[in-house]
Write an enzyme that holds these catalytic residues in place. Structure first.
Site, PDB file in Angstrom:
ATOM      1  N   ASP A   1      48.795  38.925  35.234  1.00 25.92           N
ATOM      2  CA  ASP A   1      49.972  39.201  34.525  1.00 25.92           C
ATOM      3  C   ASP A   1      50.513  38.333  33.331  1.00 25.92           C
ATOM      4  O   ASP A   1      51.290  38.604  32.274  1.00 25.92           O
ATOM      5  CB  ASP A   1      51.401  39.456  35.360  1.00 25.92           C
ATOM      6  CG  ASP A   1      51.899  37.959  36.195  1.00 25.92           C
ATOM      7  OD1 ASP A   1      51.108  36.998  36.022  1.00 25.92           O
ATOM      8  OD2 ASP A   1      53.023  38.228  36.750  1.00 25.92           O
TER       9      ASP A   1
ATOM     10  N   TYR B   1      45.298  28.924  28.912  1.00 25.62           N
ATOM     11  CA  TYR B   1      44.694  29.944  30.251  1.00 25.62           C
ATOM     12  C   TYR B   1      45.009  31.286  30.019  1.00 25.62           C
ATOM     13  O   TYR B   1      44.053  31.917  30.129  1.00 25.62           O
ATOM     14  CB  TYR B   1      45.449  29.458  31.533  1.00 25.62           C
ATOM     15  CG  TYR B   1      45.423  30.630  32.741  1.00 25.62           C
ATOM     16  CD1 TYR B   1      44.001  30.637  33.349  1.00 25.62           C
ATOM     17  CD2 TYR B   1      46.469  31.348  33.025  1.00 25.62           C
ATOM     18  CE1 TYR B   1      43.968  31.571  34.411  1.00 25.62           C
ATOM     19  CE2 TYR B   1      46.049  32.057  34.045  1.00 25.62           C
ATOM     20  CZ  TYR B   1      44.981  32.232  34.629  1.00 25.62           C
ATOM     21  OH  TYR B   1      44.897  33.356  35.601  1.00 25.62           O
TER      22      TYR B   1
HETATM   23  P1  NAD Z   1      40.635  29.343  41.874  1.00 30.33           P
HETATM   24  O1  NAD Z   1      40.685  28.470  40.686  1.00 30.33           O
HETATM   25  O2  NAD Z   1      40.815  29.021  43.389  1.00 30.33           O
HETATM   26  O3  NAD Z   1      39.090  29.774  42.093  1.00 30.33           O
HETATM   27  C1  NAD Z   1      38.157  29.959  41.013  1.00 30.33           C
HETATM   28  C2  NAD Z   1      36.674  30.053  41.555  1.00 30.33           C
HETATM   29  O4  NAD Z   1      35.956  30.510  40.439  1.00 30.33           O
HETATM   30  C3  NAD Z   1      36.408  28.681  42.010  1.00 30.33           C
HETATM   31  O5  NAD Z   1      35.596  28.847  43.457  1.00 30.33           O
HETATM   32  C4  NAD Z   1      35.282  27.973  41.158  1.00 30.33           C
HETATM   33  O6  NAD Z   1      34.430  27.167  41.758  1.00 30.33           O
HETATM   34  C5  NAD Z   1      34.754  29.322  40.543  1.00 30.33           C
HETATM   35  N1  NAD Z   1      34.195  29.341  39.294  1.00 30.33           N
HETATM   36  C6  NAD Z   1      34.937  28.531  38.142  1.00 30.33           C
HETATM   37  N2  NAD Z   1      34.108  28.502  37.155  1.00 30.33           N
HETATM   38  C7  NAD Z   1      32.826  29.390  37.543  1.00 30.33           C
HETATM   39  C8  NAD Z   1      31.670  29.350  36.561  1.00 30.33           C
HETATM   40  N3  NAD Z   1      31.537  29.200  35.255  1.00 30.33           N
HETATM   41  N4  NAD Z   1      30.890  30.339  37.244  1.00 30.33           N
HETATM   42  C9  NAD Z   1      30.920  30.654  38.460  1.00 30.33           C
HETATM   43  N5  NAD Z   1      32.112  30.392  39.497  1.00 30.33           N
HETATM   44  C10 NAD Z   1      33.072  29.520  38.763  1.00 30.33           C
HETATM   45  O7  NAD Z   1      41.199  30.750  41.512  1.00 30.33           O
HETATM   46  P2  NAD Z   1      42.157  31.775  41.925  1.00 30.33           P
HETATM   47  O8  NAD Z   1      43.320  31.422  42.112  1.00 30.33           O
HETATM   48  O9  NAD Z   1      41.241  32.233  43.368  1.00 30.33           O
HETATM   49  O10 NAD Z   1      41.872  32.929  40.968  1.00 30.33           O
HETATM   50  C11 NAD Z   1      40.725  33.930  40.910  1.00 30.33           C
HETATM   51  C12 NAD Z   1      40.929  34.872  39.951  1.00 30.33           C
HETATM   52  O11 NAD Z   1      41.980  35.570  40.003  1.00 30.33           O
HETATM   53  C13 NAD Z   1      40.973  34.187  38.384  1.00 30.33           C
HETATM   54  O12 NAD Z   1      40.342  35.016  37.624  1.00 30.33           O
HETATM   55  C14 NAD Z   1      42.345  34.377  38.042  1.00 30.33           C
HETATM   56  O13 NAD Z   1      42.689  34.314  36.718  1.00 30.33           O
HETATM   57  C15 NAD Z   1      42.981  35.620  38.680  1.00 30.33           C
HETATM   58  N6  NAD Z   1      44.535  35.569  39.158  1.00 30.33           N
HETATM   59  C16 NAD Z   1      45.050  34.409  39.960  1.00 30.33           C
HETATM   60  C17 NAD Z   1      46.176  34.561  40.236  1.00 30.33           C
HETATM   61  C18 NAD Z   1      46.807  33.531  41.136  1.00 30.33           C
HETATM   62  O14 NAD Z   1      47.936  33.515  41.599  1.00 30.33           O
HETATM   63  N7  NAD Z   1      46.122  32.338  41.710  1.00 30.33           N
HETATM   64  C19 NAD Z   1      46.983  35.650  40.168  1.00 30.33           C
HETATM   65  C20 NAD Z   1      46.221  36.860  39.443  1.00 30.33           C
HETATM   66  C21 NAD Z   1      45.062  36.719  38.727  1.00 30.33           C
HETATM   67  O1  DAU Z   2      51.143  34.938  37.300  1.00 24.97           O
HETATM   68  C1  DAU Z   2      49.691  34.778  37.919  1.00 24.97           C
HETATM   69  C2  DAU Z   2      49.343  33.622  37.582  1.00 24.97           C
HETATM   70  O2  DAU Z   2      50.107  32.607  38.675  1.00 24.97           O
HETATM   71  C3  DAU Z   2      47.917  33.316  37.643  1.00 24.97           C
HETATM   72  O3  DAU Z   2      47.240  33.885  36.631  1.00 24.97           O
HETATM   73  C4  DAU Z   2      47.395  31.731  37.774  1.00 24.97           C
HETATM   74  O4  DAU Z   2      46.088  31.470  38.009  1.00 24.97           O
HETATM   75  C5  DAU Z   2      48.145  31.055  38.595  1.00 24.97           C
HETATM   76  O5  DAU Z   2      48.133  29.670  38.690  1.00 24.97           O
HETATM   77  C6  DAU Z   2      49.542  31.133  38.642  1.00 24.97           C
HETATM   78  O6  DAU Z   2      50.081  30.565  37.256  1.00 24.97           O
HETATM   79  P1  DAU Z   2      51.645  29.860  37.334  1.00 24.97           P
HETATM   80  O7  DAU Z   2      51.677  28.862  36.307  1.00 24.97           O
HETATM   81  O8  DAU Z   2      52.983  30.955  37.545  1.00 24.97           O
HETATM   82  O9  DAU Z   2      51.329  29.024  38.832  1.00 24.97           O
HETATM   83  P2  DAU Z   2      51.933  27.530  39.318  1.00 24.97           P
HETATM   84  O10 DAU Z   2      51.938  27.616  40.986  1.00 24.97           O
HETATM   85  O11 DAU Z   2      51.164  26.574  38.560  1.00 24.97           O
HETATM   86  O12 DAU Z   2      53.641  27.385  38.732  1.00 24.97           O
HETATM   87  C7  DAU Z   2      54.426  28.341  39.315  1.00 24.97           C
HETATM   88  C8  DAU Z   2      55.646  27.941  38.806  1.00 24.97           C
HETATM   89  O13 DAU Z   2      56.065  26.625  39.143  1.00 24.97           O
HETATM   90  C9  DAU Z   2      55.568  28.043  37.237  1.00 24.97           C
HETATM   91  O14 DAU Z   2      56.975  28.312  36.749  1.00 24.97           O
HETATM   92  C10 DAU Z   2      55.467  26.171  37.187  1.00 24.97           C
HETATM   93  C11 DAU Z   2      56.150  25.809  38.245  1.00 24.97           C
HETATM   94  N1  DAU Z   2      55.770  24.370  38.713  1.00 24.97           N
HETATM   95  C12 DAU Z   2      54.508  24.308  39.103  1.00 24.97           C
HETATM   96  C13 DAU Z   2      53.805  23.240  39.534  1.00 24.97           C
HETATM   97  C14 DAU Z   2      52.247  23.020  39.615  1.00 24.97           C
HETATM   98  C15 DAU Z   2      56.616  23.312  38.918  1.00 24.97           C
HETATM   99  O15 DAU Z   2      57.871  23.503  38.902  1.00 24.97           O
HETATM  100  N2  DAU Z   2      55.814  22.006  39.433  1.00 24.97           N
HETATM  101  C16 DAU Z   2      54.554  22.096  39.741  1.00 24.97           C
HETATM  102  O16 DAU Z   2      54.111  20.999  39.933  1.00 24.97           O
END
Ligand code: NAD
Ligand code: DAU
Length: 339
Positions: A127, A151
């Protein structure tokens, strides 16, 4: 949809997706391609690594000959691309790996998948491509793209490539965009697992700014079900949003975590705000509900408590991560070294 190529399957969401697929579909087979960056962890899948329907290939999605080889080593029906650099704070420190993996890697996967005539491609997006909201309103699939961090800019570029491959070549690609995930196996750099781990170790919880920023939290398995629904019944060329209908300010979430863990509020430290910090994310899920028959099922209180229980039961997993390079990253990001 028998054989899936999953990329990034050793990360947080990817590993939950791989496990959930194997549990949900007795005939599914999965090839998992992962580079094993700092965020990729083979331990996330030790329980299924001997399943004959599962195969792991270590490699980089930017490496075209490697991807070509994997795509022809099995009869792949669909590609699901989770592989990414995923942490906003790291993208502010150094955007290079984000441009490489999130943009170039997606282009390589799209090209190789098109050449291999893969019947379905799903891009796991976020999002954050929509930018930020004020106090009111929701992101829909038609909200203009307006990313604010390196990012989210890299994820937006990837989404635009996916869109272009559909429009130019008719390549059958679908994009999903989800809000903030939480649940088991999340790397403890993201808010919820970081604050749980710090609180359990009686370390300060670094809340950015006043903590008034709002995120919409969704349990990772609800996201996995959404990706599966889009993969199996989504329309090529379309975008589907997923969210958890669980908006919280960061400070309210922090207080909830401390109360659930029985830890004092004196652990909270208000630290310098994240540069360019998006104020609020919230999702309108009407399209996914109507067209995919999907809606989030996990209520946030239940999901949060089960997540806390998972981190309590898996402290050895957390401890192995919170060492070495992790401690260096932490010091660089927060200006203090974890004890
Ligand atoms: P993560 O960082 O936990 O995992 C990413 C994985 O990708 C790791 O296992 C890493 O080794 C692998 N990777 C990184 N670079 C690579 C490369 N060049 N080739 C092959 N593998 C590679 O991430 P996540 O939180 O599990 O997110 C997964 C996907 O979902 C991402 O595309 C992220 O943008 C998307 N996403 C995450 C969230 C969230 O809240 N975490 C929300 C919405 C979308
Ligand atoms: O919305 C989806 C996204 O959510 C994904 O695409 C990203 O991969 C995922 O990392 C996440 O992004 P955010 O930046 O929202 O997540 P994060 O957990 O880093 O932070 C959540 C909120 O908390 C954000 O407002 C920043 C705040 N924060 C985060 C950290 C790490 C703090 O206040 N302190 C912290 O130390």
């Amino acid at each position: 949809m028998k054989t899936l190529l999953v990329t990034g399957g050793c990360g947080f969401i990817g590993s939950n997706f791989v496990r959930w697929q194997l549990q949900s579909y007795p005939d599914v087979e999965i090839v998992n391609v992962d580079k094993l960056t700092y965020a990729g962890n083979l331990e996330n899948l030790t329980d299924i690594e001997d399943d004959p329907r599962y195969r792991f290939e270590k490699g980089d999605i930017c490496d075209r000959s490697f991807i070509d080889r994997v795509l022809t080593s099995a009869s792949i029906d669909a590609v699901v691309n989770f592989a990414a650099e995923s942490h906003v704070d790291r993208s502010i420190l150094d955007s290079g790996p984000f441009i490489q993996t999130n943009i170039v890697g997606t282009q390589v996967l799209l090209d190789a998948s098109r050449k291999a005539e893969i019947g379905r491609y799903l891009q796991v997006s976020t999002d954050e491509v929509y930018g930020t909201l004020g106090d009111n309103g929701y992101f829909t699939e038609d909200t203009p793209l307006a990313p604010n961090s390196p990012y989210s800019a890299s994820k937006t570029a990837a989404d635009l490539l996916v869109r272009a491959y559909f429009h130019t070549y008719g390549f059958p690609a679908i994009t999903t965009r989800c809000s903030n995930n939480y649940g088991p196996w999340q790397f403890p750099e993201k808010l919820i697992p970081l604050f749980i781990s710090n609180a359990l170790a009686d370390q300060a919880l670094p809340v950015y700014g006043k903590g008034n920023n709002v995120r919409d939290w969704i349990h990772v398995l609800d996201h996995c079900r959404g990706i599966d629904a889009a993969l199996r019944s989504g329309k090529p060329g379309e975008v589907y949003n997923f969210g958890g209908n669980s908006e919280l300010t960061n400070i309210d979430l922090t207080l909830k975590l401390l109360d659930a863990l029985g830890k004092p509020r004196t652990l909270i430290r208000h630290v310098e705000d994240r540069a360019g910090h998006d104020f609020r994310y919230a999702i309108d899920t009407t399209k996914s509900e109507h067209e995919l028959g999907w809606k989030p099922e996990m209520d946030f209180e239940t999901g949060l408590h089960s997540t806390i229980d998972w981190y309590l039961a898996n402290s050895a997993w957390v401890d192995r991560i919170r060492s070495g390079l992790y401690l260096d990253y932490y010091e660089n990001q927060y200006g203090t070294r974890l004890a």
